[in-house]
Write a protein that holds these residues in place. Structure first.
Motif, PDB file in Angstrom:
ATOM      1  N   GLU A   9       0.862  -1.202   0.000  1.00  0.00           N
ATOM      2  CA  GLU A   9       0.000   0.000   0.000  1.00  0.00           C
ATOM      3  C   GLU A   9       0.887   1.237   0.000  1.00  0.00           C
ATOM      4  OE1 GLU A   9      -2.387   2.492  -0.371  1.00  0.00           O
ATOM      5  OE2 GLU A   9      -3.735   0.876   0.271  1.00  0.00           O
ATOM      6  N   ASP A  10       0.671   2.141  -0.964  1.00  0.00           N
ATOM      7  CA  ASP A  10       1.520   3.340  -1.046  1.00  0.00           C
ATOM      8  C   ASP A  10       0.967   4.507  -0.247  1.00  0.00           C
ATOM      9  OD1 ASP A  10      -0.534   3.376  -3.070  1.00  0.00           O
ATOM     10  OD2 ASP A  10       0.425   5.149  -3.915  1.00  0.00           O
ATOM     11  N   ASP A  53      -2.670  -3.393  -2.886  1.00  0.00           N
ATOM     12  CA  ASP A  53      -3.267  -2.200  -3.489  1.00  0.00           C
ATOM     13  C   ASP A  53      -3.021  -2.293  -4.998  1.00  0.00           C
ATOM     14  OD1 ASP A  53      -4.301   0.358  -3.916  1.00  0.00           O
ATOM     15  OD2 ASP A  53      -2.402   1.351  -3.441  1.00  0.00           O
ATOM     16  N   GLN A  55      -3.350   0.344  -7.239  1.00  0.00           N
ATOM     17  CA  GLN A  55      -2.725   1.568  -7.747  1.00  0.00           C
ATOM     18  C   GLN A  55      -1.436   1.822  -6.971  1.00  0.00           C
ATOM     19  OE1 GLN A  55      -6.221   1.631  -7.009  1.00  0.00           O
ATOM     20  NE2 GLN A  55      -6.626   1.223  -9.161  1.00  0.00           N
ATOM     21  N   LEU A  56      -0.324   1.459  -7.579  1.00  0.00           N
ATOM     22  CA  LEU A  56       0.972   1.557  -6.902  1.00  0.00           C
ATOM     23  C   LEU A  56       1.985   2.260  -7.791  1.00  0.00           C
ATOM     24  CD1 LEU A  56       1.354  -2.135  -5.634  1.00  0.00           C
ATOM     25  CD2 LEU A  56       1.027  -0.123  -4.178  1.00  0.00           C
ATOM     26  N   LYS A 105     -12.062   0.077  -1.590  1.00  0.00           N
ATOM     27  CA  LYS A 105     -11.787   1.072  -0.547  1.00  0.00           C
ATOM     28  C   LYS A 105     -12.993   1.998  -0.454  1.00  0.00           C
ATOM     29  CE  LYS A 105      -6.806   1.328  -1.168  1.00  0.00           C
ATOM     30  NZ  LYS A 105      -5.704   2.184  -1.640  1.00  0.00           N
TER      31      LYS A 105
HETATM   32 MN    MN Z   1      -2.337   3.248  -4.117  1.00  0.00          MN
END
Ligand code: MN
Length: 129
Positions: A9-10, A53, A55-56, A105
């Protein structure tokens, strides 16, 4: 031995939230904040389950999942896709890439521990067959 979980997770707040939710269950938790680090930490720590996640930075969650699935160690471990931007058809895309489930999310903090525990139990049941 406690189960090892890798959280990829970013977003620092989301990462912290996931750790806070899962820590009371006694898991050994590892973390990565971009796609390349996710691959490195996975190979080094061999987690029993990965929260990914989608979107990284550097490599997308889909790309990381595809690469992990090509390695024998990670062929069958549960990978849970987590995403904020699920569009129609995205779920299918994540599953096709090798994810076992996907959670939108904001994370449902009440349900998450049960989902994680259930998937770990399923893996163990399969290993015994
Ligand atoms: Mn992300």
């Amino acid at each position: 031995m406690t189960e090892r979980i890798l959280i990829v997770e970013d977003n620092p707040l989301n990462l912290k939230l996931l750790k806070v939710i899962l820590r009371p269950y006694g898991y050994t938790i590892f973390q990565a904040t971009d796609g390349e680090e996710a691959l490195k930490v996975a190979v080094k720590e061999k987690p029993a389950l990965i929260m990914m996640d989608m979107q990284l930075p550097k490599l997308s969650g889909i790309e990381v999942t595809k690469r992990l699935r090509q390695m024998p160690t990670f062929k069958h471990i549960p990978i849970i896709a987590v995403t904020a931007y699920a569009m129609k058809g995205d779920g299918e895309k994540f599953i096709a890439a090798g994810c076992d489930a996907y959670l939108p999310k904001p994370i449902n903090t009440t349900e998450l521990p049960g989902v994680v525990a259930g998937m770990l139990l399923n893996t163990k049941a399969r290993e015994r067959i």
